[in-house]
Every structure is written in structure tokens, then in C-alpha cells.
Motif scaffolding. Sequence first.
Motif, PDB file in Angstrom:
ATOM      1  N   GLY A 129       0.776  -1.238   0.000  1.00 48.14           N
ATOM      2  CA  GLY A 129       0.000   0.000   0.000  1.00 48.14           C
ATOM      3  C   GLY A 129       0.798   1.272   0.000  1.00 48.14           C
ATOM      4  N   SER A 130       1.946   1.290  -0.666  1.00 44.33           N
ATOM      5  CA  SER A 130       2.742   2.511  -0.733  1.00 44.33           C
ATOM      6  C   SER A 130       3.281   2.690  -2.144  1.00 44.33           C
ATOM      7  CB  SER A 130       3.909   2.457   0.262  1.00 44.33           C
ATOM      8  OG  SER A 130       4.829   3.500  -0.013  1.00 44.33           O
ATOM      9  N   LEU A 131       2.900   3.774  -2.803  1.00 47.15           N
ATOM     10  CA  LEU A 131       3.399   4.053  -4.144  1.00 47.15           C
ATOM     11  C   LEU A 131       4.900   4.311  -4.123  1.00 47.15           C
ATOM     12  CD1 LEU A 131       0.563   6.321  -5.611  1.00 47.15           C
ATOM     13  CD2 LEU A 131       1.065   3.940  -6.168  1.00 47.15           C
ATOM     14  N   ASP A 132       5.376   5.003  -3.077  1.00 47.19           N
ATOM     15  CA  ASP A 132       6.810   5.287  -2.970  1.00 47.19           C
ATOM     16  C   ASP A 132       7.611   3.990  -2.864  1.00 47.19           C
ATOM     17  OD1 ASP A 132       6.553   7.957  -3.203  1.00 47.19           O
ATOM     18  OD2 ASP A 132       7.440   8.472  -1.261  1.00 47.19           O
ATOM     19  N   ILE A 133       7.147   3.068  -2.029  1.00 45.81           N
ATOM     20  CA  ILE A 133       7.859   1.804  -1.846  1.00 45.81           C
ATOM     21  C   ILE A 133       7.788   0.969  -3.115  1.00 45.81           C
ATOM     22  CG2 ILE A 133       7.859  -0.386  -0.584  1.00 45.81           C
ATOM     23  CD1 ILE A 133       7.073   1.207   1.906  1.00 45.81           C
ATOM     24  N   GLU A 134       6.612   0.932  -3.757  1.00 42.93           N
ATOM     25  CA  GLU A 134       6.472   0.171  -4.999  1.00 42.93           C
ATOM     26  C   GLU A 134       7.380   0.714  -6.093  1.00 42.93           C
ATOM     27  OE1 GLU A 134       2.368   0.160  -5.993  1.00 42.93           O
ATOM     28  OE2 GLU A 134       1.770  -1.034  -4.241  1.00 42.93           O
ATOM     29  N   SER A 135       7.493   2.035  -6.190  1.00 38.03           N
ATOM     30  CA  SER A 135       8.371   2.647  -7.191  1.00 38.03           C
ATOM     31  C   SER A 135       9.835   2.319  -6.898  1.00 38.03           C
ATOM     32  CB  SER A 135       8.166   4.160  -7.195  1.00 38.03           C
ATOM     33  OG  SER A 135       9.079   4.793  -8.067  1.00 38.03           O
ATOM     34  N   PHE A 136      10.237   2.457  -5.639  1.00 39.29           N
ATOM     35  CA  PHE A 136      11.606   2.130  -5.223  1.00 39.29           C
ATOM     36  C   PHE A 136      11.914   0.670  -5.520  1.00 39.29           C
ATOM     37  CE2 PHE A 136      14.629   0.656  -2.000  1.00 39.29           C
ATOM     38  CZ  PHE A 136      15.639   1.612  -2.075  1.00 39.29           C
ATOM     39  N   ALA A 137      10.951  -0.212  -5.209  1.00 39.96           N
ATOM     40  CA  ALA A 137      11.149  -1.647  -5.432  1.00 39.96           C
ATOM     41  C   ALA A 137      11.277  -1.958  -6.916  1.00 39.96           C
ATOM     42  CB  ALA A 137       9.997  -2.430  -4.820  1.00 39.96           C
ATOM     43  N   ALA A 138      10.468  -1.302  -7.753  1.00 40.11           N
ATOM     44  CA  ALA A 138      10.511  -1.561  -9.197  1.00 40.11           C
ATOM     45  C   ALA A 138      11.861  -1.165  -9.786  1.00 40.11           C
ATOM     46  CB  ALA A 138       9.389  -0.806  -9.894  1.00 40.11           C
ATOM     47  N   VAL A 139      12.397  -0.023  -9.363  1.00 34.64           N
ATOM     48  CA  VAL A 139      13.700   0.433  -9.859  1.00 34.64           C
ATOM     49  C   VAL A 139      14.791  -0.549  -9.478  1.00 34.64           C
ATOM     50  CG1 VAL A 139      15.478   2.213  -9.584  1.00 34.64           C
ATOM     51  CG2 VAL A 139      13.094   2.884  -9.922  1.00 34.64           C
ATOM     52  N   HIS A 140      14.801  -0.975  -8.223  1.00 36.36           N
ATOM     53  CA  HIS A 140      15.871  -1.852  -7.757  1.00 36.36           C
ATOM     54  C   HIS A 140      15.706  -3.291  -8.241  1.00 36.36           C
ATOM     55  CE1 HIS A 140      16.836   1.607  -5.262  1.00 36.36           C
ATOM     56  NE2 HIS A 140      18.003   1.039  -5.048  1.00 36.36           N
ATOM     57  N   GLU A 141      14.471  -3.716  -8.493  1.00 34.13           N
ATOM     58  CA  GLU A 141      14.268  -5.043  -9.072  1.00 34.13           C
ATOM     59  C   GLU A 141      14.840  -5.093 -10.489  1.00 34.13           C
ATOM     60  OE1 GLU A 141      12.951  -9.005  -9.816  1.00 34.13           O
ATOM     61  OE2 GLU A 141      13.506  -7.868  -8.027  1.00 34.13           O
ATOM     62  N   GLU A 142      14.660  -4.009 -11.237  1.00 27.84           N
ATOM     63  CA  GLU A 142      15.238  -3.962 -12.585  1.00 27.84           C
ATOM     64  C   GLU A 142      16.764  -3.974 -12.519  1.00 27.84           C
ATOM     65  OE1 GLU A 142      15.309  -4.082 -16.658  1.00 27.84           O
ATOM     66  OE2 GLU A 142      13.597  -4.324 -15.307  1.00 27.84           O
ATOM     67  N   LYS A 143      17.331  -3.267 -11.557  1.00 27.96           N
ATOM     68  CA  LYS A 143      18.785  -3.292 -11.376  1.00 27.96           C
ATOM     69  C   LYS A 143      19.255  -4.706 -11.030  1.00 27.96           C
ATOM     70  CE  LYS A 143      19.579   1.492  -9.920  1.00 27.96           C
ATOM     71  NZ  LYS A 143      20.098   2.370  -8.839  1.00 27.96           N
ATOM     72  N   ARG A 144      18.483  -5.390 -10.183  1.00 32.87           N
ATOM     73  CA  ARG A 144      18.853  -6.761  -9.801  1.00 32.87           C
ATOM     74  C   ARG A 144      18.877  -7.678 -11.021  1.00 32.87           C
ATOM     75  NH1 ARG A 144      16.648 -11.789  -8.308  1.00 32.87           N
ATOM     76  NH2 ARG A 144      14.584 -11.136  -8.990  1.00 32.87           N
ATOM     77  N   LEU A 145      17.866  -7.584 -11.867  1.00 31.19           N
ATOM     78  CA  LEU A 145      17.812  -8.427 -13.058  1.00 31.19           C
ATOM     79  C   LEU A 145      18.933  -8.075 -14.035  1.00 31.19           C
ATOM     80  CD1 LEU A 145      13.949  -8.564 -13.639  1.00 31.19           C
ATOM     81  CD2 LEU A 145      15.425 -10.382 -12.757  1.00 31.19           C
ATOM     82  N   ASN A 146      19.222  -6.786 -14.179  1.00 35.42           N
ATOM     83  CA  ASN A 146      20.348  -6.381 -15.032  1.00 35.42           C
ATOM     84  C   ASN A 146      21.660  -6.918 -14.488  1.00 35.42           C
ATOM     85  OD1 ASN A 146      18.709  -4.965 -16.807  1.00 35.42           O
ATOM     86  ND2 ASN A 146      18.965  -3.017 -15.750  1.00 35.42           N
TER      87      ASN A 146
END
Length: 281
Positions: A164-181
Motif C-alpha cells: 500500500g505505498s506508491l513510494d515503496i512500490e516505485s523504489f522496489a521496481a527500480v531496484h528489481e530492474e537493477k537486480r535483473l540487469n
Amino acid sequence: MRFSRIRGVVVSVPCLQADLALRYELLGRLRVTRGGVDLTPEQPKLTKLLALLLIRAGKTVPGEKLVAELWEQDPPRCAFASLRVYVSQLRKILNGPTGTSPIATTSPGYILDVSGATTDFQEFEVLYTRGRERYGSADFLHASELLRRASSLWRGPILEGIQGSLDIESFAAVHEEKRLNCIELSIDSTLALGCHHEVIEDLKGLLVRHPLREPFYRQLMVALYRAGRQGDALGTYRSARRMIREELGVEPGPTLRLAHEAILRADPARLEAAGVIPAIR
């Protein structure tokens, strides 16, 4: 005396000081420790508050923003008073032995100081950046080591369980992409070292979790081809094409198609054209 390595420089710090430093871990479920003692808040609101301050560490987070994120669409009339209570409780958890708090109050809100702490996501950033640099310099041995270490810091989805947090979801999406890269570069480095057998099982597992990520299909095709399994490599392309067409209604991208053509013709030069680095002999 304890020795630490920071950005390639060895420095010494007193053992006591190191043991008293807070450690924040976000790459998985949120965890906070000091000297090996678990300080992670149990109350969901406190956990979420700490996460919101951590993802903006060193920056002021307005009280209005925290209220909106903590209570989503329906904050109570006493939300700001409750926020002050939660901040006070969090300070008691994080306060050092001398009573100093890493949470400071500013005119619009609060700021979390992590300058004296360690965080797993900052360690990931350092290792990932250095790994990319080594990869760009064709130093695949050290790139592979650094990128593997970076990937190993992840214990699960970032800030797992906090909803339930847009800020946390956005932060998680950025770092998940970094993890996959990071994983992709690590596998490319391993393939460049000629260790194709080592990555086949990992790639199959990754494709179960990320069935539309084309670089993993390309890497699995290359690994299978180099392992003498040309038929399995071509079968992987057929599976990729079927999945992408069914889910997205499009054909695989040009890089994956080039890799398929190269394997079909058993032409290493065409693999290089598809962005595959020749294995070091």
C-alpha cells in the motif's frame, strides 16, 4: 581493531564502534540490527514508517507524505498525532547507547540519517557499479565475482510484505530492474569465461520466474549450444517465441532472432553479431 574495505580502500575502525553501528537490510523483508541484535519493529505501521524513511534516507520526508502513505486513502483525524507517536517509538528502537537518534525532526517532516550505518542496498549499488565497470573493461573474471556478490545480497523481493505505498512500490521496481540487469551481466560474464555448464540450471529457474525476459532466453540458448546441445538451444527459441507471441502478440526481438539464426547455422560469428561475447579460450 577491525578492518573494513570501503570502495577498495582498507580502513580500520574500533571494534566497539563497528558493533554499535546500525545495519539496515531492505533487499528482502525489512531487517534492522545492531551488533547482531535484531531490532526490527514488529508493528506494521512502524515497519512501514521506517521503510518510507529509509528509501529517502538523508532527505526530508514531509509529515503529510508519511500520513498519506501510512493510512493510504483514509487517514484518521488524529493521524498527525499518531505519526508523532510512531516516530517516538521508532526513535526508541534505533537510538544508540548514548541516546543519539538517527531520526531528526525538520520543519516539514522527518529525516533519517544513515551516514553512520550500513545498508545492503547501498552495498549492492557499489558492487553492481564496480561489476559493470569491470564488465565494460572486458575483465570478466572480476566482473563475474563482483556481480555475483551483489546478487547474493538479495534475500527476496525488496521490502517484502510492506503493502500500500506508491513510494515503496516505485523504489522496489527500480531496484528489481537493477537486480535483473545485474544477474544478466553476471551470466554474460560467466559465459565469456567459457563456464556455460554452470549457468544452464540457473537460467531455467530464472525463466520460470521471468518468462518474458528475452536476455535469459538468449543466454540459455548460447549456454546449451556451447554445451553441445544445439537441438535443446533451438527448442528454447521455439518456447520463447511461443510464450512471447501468446502473451504479447509480437515476435521475439531482433537480438533473440539473430541468436537463433546463428545457432541454426552453427555460426559463432553471427552469435557475436547478436551481442554474444566469444568465450575466452
